[in-house]
Design an enzyme around this catalytic site. Structure first.
Site, PDB file in Angstrom:
ATOM      1  N   ARG A  27       0.782  -1.210   0.096  1.00  0.00           N
ATOM      2  CA  ARG A  27      -0.052   0.052  -0.040  1.00  0.00           C
ATOM      3  C   ARG A  27       0.901   1.356  -0.119  1.00  0.00           C
ATOM      4  O   ARG A  27       0.400   2.393  -0.187  1.00  0.00           O
ATOM      5  CB  ARG A  27      -0.808  -0.112   1.149  1.00  0.00           C
ATOM      6  CG  ARG A  27      -1.968  -1.046   1.268  1.00  0.00           C
ATOM      7  CD  ARG A  27      -2.469  -1.125   2.487  1.00  0.00           C
ATOM      8  NE  ARG A  27      -3.297  -0.225   2.987  1.00  0.00           N
ATOM      9  CZ  ARG A  27      -4.517  -0.053   3.003  1.00  0.00           C
ATOM     10  NH1 ARG A  27      -5.377  -1.078   2.417  1.00  0.00           N
ATOM     11  NH2 ARG A  27      -5.282   0.981   3.221  1.00  0.00           N
ATOM     12  N   TRP A  75       1.909   5.912   6.462  1.00  0.00           N
ATOM     13  CA  TRP A  75       2.407   6.972   5.059  1.00  0.00           C
ATOM     14  C   TRP A  75       2.134   8.275   5.474  1.00  0.00           C
ATOM     15  O   TRP A  75       0.964   8.558   6.121  1.00  0.00           O
ATOM     16  CB  TRP A  75       1.538   6.533   3.955  1.00  0.00           C
ATOM     17  CG  TRP A  75       1.992   7.279   2.778  1.00  0.00           C
ATOM     18  CD1 TRP A  75       2.830   6.713   1.768  1.00  0.00           C
ATOM     19  CD2 TRP A  75       1.310   8.478   2.174  1.00  0.00           C
ATOM     20  NE1 TRP A  75       3.050   7.399   0.507  1.00  0.00           N
ATOM     21  CE2 TRP A  75       2.014   8.637   0.959  1.00  0.00           C
ATOM     22  CE3 TRP A  75       0.525   9.323   2.593  1.00  0.00           C
ATOM     23  CZ2 TRP A  75       1.721   9.895   0.175  1.00  0.00           C
ATOM     24  CZ3 TRP A  75       0.229  10.457   1.852  1.00  0.00           C
ATOM     25  CH2 TRP A  75       1.016  10.783   0.657  1.00  0.00           C
ATOM     26  N   GLY A 100      -5.896   8.109   8.056  1.00  0.00           N
ATOM     27  CA  GLY A 100      -6.708   9.281   7.767  1.00  0.00           C
ATOM     28  C   GLY A 100      -6.166  10.515   8.140  1.00  0.00           C
ATOM     29  O   GLY A 100      -4.900  10.572   8.447  1.00  0.00           O
ATOM     30  N   GLU A 483       0.064   7.268 -20.359  1.00  0.00           N
ATOM     31  CA  GLU A 483       0.107   6.017 -19.352  1.00  0.00           C
ATOM     32  C   GLU A 483       1.622   5.456 -19.545  1.00  0.00           C
ATOM     33  O   GLU A 483       2.066   5.268 -18.269  1.00  0.00           O
ATOM     34  CB  GLU A 483      -0.908   4.950 -19.730  1.00  0.00           C
ATOM     35  CG  GLU A 483      -0.656   3.473 -18.829  1.00  0.00           C
ATOM     36  CD  GLU A 483      -0.959   3.871 -17.415  1.00  0.00           C
ATOM     37  OE1 GLU A 483      -1.454   4.909 -16.986  1.00  0.00           O
ATOM     38  OE2 GLU A 483      -0.817   2.991 -16.673  1.00  0.00           O
ATOM     39  N   HIS A 506       3.205  23.564 -31.190  1.00  0.00           N
ATOM     40  CA  HIS A 506       2.624  24.325 -30.540  1.00  0.00           C
ATOM     41  C   HIS A 506       3.531  24.743 -29.145  1.00  0.00           C
ATOM     42  O   HIS A 506       2.925  25.097 -28.048  1.00  0.00           O
ATOM     43  CB  HIS A 506       1.253  24.127 -30.076  1.00  0.00           C
ATOM     44  CG  HIS A 506       0.370  24.185 -31.305  1.00  0.00           C
ATOM     45  ND1 HIS A 506       0.125  25.124 -32.215  1.00  0.00           N
ATOM     46  CD2 HIS A 506       0.010  23.113 -32.014  1.00  0.00           C
ATOM     47  CE1 HIS A 506      -0.727  24.956 -33.114  1.00  0.00           C
ATOM     48  NE2 HIS A 506      -0.727  23.676 -33.266  1.00  0.00           N
TER      49      HIS A 506
HETATM   50  N1  HGA Z   1      -2.241  11.360   9.575  1.00  0.00           N
HETATM   51  C1  HGA Z   1      -1.648  10.278  10.188  1.00  0.00           C
HETATM   52  C2  HGA Z   1      -1.915   8.942   9.309  1.00  0.00           C
HETATM   53  C3  HGA Z   1      -1.731   9.017   8.051  1.00  0.00           C
HETATM   54  C4  HGA Z   1      -2.387   8.043   6.738  1.00  0.00           C
HETATM   55  O1  HGA Z   1      -3.331   7.660   7.036  1.00  0.00           O
HETATM   56  N2  HGA Z   1      -1.530   7.874   5.697  1.00  0.00           N
HETATM   57  O2  HGA Z   1      -2.280   6.948   4.999  1.00  0.00           O
HETATM   58  C5  HGA Z   1      -0.398  10.435  10.336  1.00  0.00           C
HETATM   59  O3  HGA Z   1       0.339  11.221   9.533  1.00  0.00           O
HETATM   60  O4  HGA Z   1       0.570   9.598  10.794  1.00  0.00           O
END
Ligand code: HGA
Length: 608
Positions: A27, A75, A100, A483, A506
């Site tokens: 992911r 992330w 989130g 792509e 262009h």
């Molecule tokens: N906001 C949280 C979680 C990040 C998130 O869900 N990434 O996909 C953080 O920065 O730790």
């Protein structure tokens, strides 16, 4: 993006957490961590920046064990990539992992600091941990009630799993924004961001819906909906194969997925073609549901590779089914005031069905008076599937490589079948017949081109030190050029841009000199003569040109032709992306890049 795995069982869960989080690596993430409550009721937390293997090494060194715990791949969205910002986050007895973004985290942080909380990270997630602790201690409520009260104060997305060390027999999950699935086991239960993390333990899953809060214990689960009513959610038996999430004989998932395309396309065709070769999309069959019959316009919304597939299909919808079609990037679509065309039908495209921007676009579009909406997606049970009026599932199988390949070609297969279906509705049977016949030849044609891998490898080795590559195409090969350029950017980190070949004069022609490489997609069709002129224009100015074509050209030394087999014109755009996927793969390979997990990118983009 962020991956969550949590478990509560009769036995030690360390390996389940580590194996699960390893499965979620695809992911995309920057750091990973794990926390368990051990047999002495202590919270043990280990966090590492970098790959999950580092976490595994640390955990194995410390020989920890526990029957309840959680792991997370982060992330970063709030707070830099560091050990301190890595989840799980703890506030005294409360442990949290989160997927989130909390938009009002700064205001809450100020408030919580005033209440005496000390922050050890810069994340929005630590705000959740302290908020839960504060709410819990205000009234000594149950953790479930505490979570309900707390989430009312959170603006944004907060799919999370929480453990209270003072009641170490239950996991509590709350879903908002990103998916969470409960895996049902014999001697315990599990929670994860997606079923792939748990396929090695169970096939029985319960998907949480937006607003759900679930209490997950060893032997029972209880789910409460948005209104806090206890609710039964369906148990789904997954037909995904654990072994299809393995690389097998291939060096990378991307390589495996490129080579799987003939099978994925065959499976998609088989799934939707009846014995008499007519197309059967179960949800679009009944008369009253046959909205396409009434539609006068199609609006497609998507991101990334799915957007490029949508762009190709625009040419098909208009030229074959005679229905006007517009395509827009989801994040743009949902952030502007739209004038909806009369009798317009909305299509969303997404591999994962969880793409946050596409989901927002769908939710926005539902308020705007489209005739209806359909999602074309690879994941059963995903949010887009659940929230759309109709869905068609591509039969690509699990796609792990961050750079999409087989999901692109199966999306195109389904889109072309949809065009055939609309042609059928309009009684243009000769068109649908031609499409179906052409599509049936596609898998074996792709097999042929895959055998040209050595030739593509040689070109890739020559291009691996390039800083810039220009991709050109005309008509439906323009989105194929886009792509192709996207693949190179994603995994080989080379700046690549695509232009419709007619636009050259262009502007972009100014970029041409002996340092500029130009890749041109030029199969024999009505536009070939025009594109031959473009090739000459670049050639005269010294650019190094590679032409992918089924034709021979009269050309100068700086033009290299990669001669491909002739294929039927209708399916040729799908066919021409294959050598470009291989090219990106081999360039990235020769540069030694992390092909399956390119830097900063995530497979399932679950934050906007
Ligand atoms: N906001 C949280 C979680 C990040 C998130 O869900 N990434 O996909 C953080 O920065 O730790």
């Amino acid at each position: 993006m962020c991956g969550i795995v949590a478990a509560v069982t009769r036995y030690n869960i360390i390996n389940i957490l580590l194996e699960g989080i390893k499965k979620l690596e695809y992911r995309g993430y920057d750091s990973s961590g794990l926390a368990v409550v051990d047999h002495k009721n202590n919270i043990i937390r280990i966090r590492c920046v970098g790959k999950v293997n580092e976490l595994i090494k640390e955990v194995n060194k410390k020989k920890i064990s526990g029957h309840i715990g959680m792991a997370h791949t982060r992330w970063a969205t709030h707070g830099k990539i560091s050990k301190e910002n890595t989840h799980p986050h703890i506030s005294s007895n409360i442990i949290v992992v989160h997927n989130g973004v909390i938009n009002n985290n700064s205001i809450l942080r100020v408030f919580l600091k005033k209440q005496g909380y000390i922050f050890y990270s810069d994340t929005d997630t630590e705000v959740i941990a302290h908020l839960l602790h504060w709410e819990q201690n205000k009234k000594k409520d149950s953790l479930q009630q505490t979570i309900r009260k707390s989430i009312k104060k959170l603006h944004g997305n907060y799919s999370m799993v929480v453990i209270d060390k003072n009641n170490p027999f239950q996991l509590i999950a709350a879903r908002s924004g990103s998916p969470l699935v409960i895996g049902l086991g014999e001697e315990g239960n599990f929670i994860a961001s997606d079923q792939i993390a748990l396929l090695h333990i169970t096939k029985r899953f319960v998907y949480l819906e937006e607003g759900d809060v679930a209490i997950v214990k060893k032997k029972e689960i209880n789910i409460f909906n948005r209104k806090n009513f206890k609710i039964e959610r369906k148990v789904t038996i997954s037909n995904l194969q654990y072994k299809s999430a393995k690389k097998g004989k291939y060096s990378h998932y991307m390589e495996k997925e490129i080579y799987e395309q003939p099978i994925s396309i065959r499976n998609t065709l088989k799934h939707y073609l009846k014995e008499n070769n007519s197309i059967y999309f179960p949800e679009l069959e009944s008369k009253e549901k046959n909205i396409f019959y009434h539609a006068e316009h199609i609006q497609i919304v998507a991101c990334g590779t799915s957007y490029n597939a949508a762009l190709v299909s625009k040419y098909w919808f208009e030229s074959l089914a005679n229905i006007p079609c517009d395509v827009e990037i989801a994040s743009e679509f949902s952030s502007r005031k739209l004038a909806v065309r009369k009798k317009s039908f909305l299509i969303t495209l997404s591999q994962s069905g969880e793409t946050a921007d596409t989901l927002s676009a769908l939710r926005y579009a539902k308020k705007l008076g489209y005739l209806g909406n359909l999602t074309i997606c690879n994941m059963e049970g995903s949010s887009l599937v659940k929230e759309s009026d109709f869905h068609i599932l591509t039969q690509a199988g699990i796609e792990i490589g961050v750079a999409s390949t087989k999901s692109f070609t199966t999306q195109l297969t389904v889109l072309l079948m949809l065009v055939a279906k609309i042609a059928d509705f309009k009684k243009k049977y000769f068109i649908s017949k031609k499409i179906i016949h052409s599509l049936s030849t596609l898998p074996s044609q792709i097999e042929k081109i895959l055998k040209k891998n050595e030739l593509i490898k040689t070109i890739a080795n020559k291009l691996s030190n390039k800083k810039n590559i220009l991709f050109l195409g005309r008509g439906e090969y323009y989105p194929i050029a886009i792509e192709g350029a996207l693949k190179i950017k994603e995994i080989a980190y080379i700046h690549a841009e695509a232009y419709p070949a007619g636009e050259l004069k262009h502007g972009p022609l100014a970029l041409i000199d002996e340092n500029m490489t130009v890749i041109i997609i030029a199969p024999k069709n009505l536009l070939l003569e025009k594109i031959q002129n473009n090739i000459k224009e670049i050639c005269l100015r010294g650019g190094l040109i590679y032409v992918f074509s089924d034709q021979d050209f009269d050309c100068e030394d700086n033009v290299h032709i990669i001669k491909l087999p002739k294929v039927q014109e209708l399916i040729a755009p799908i066919f021409y992306i294959i050598p470009l996927q291989l090219l990106a793969y081999y360039i990235a390979l020769s540069k030694g890049k992390n092909i399956d997990q390119p830097r900063h990118l995530a497979k399932s983009v679950t934050v906007e």
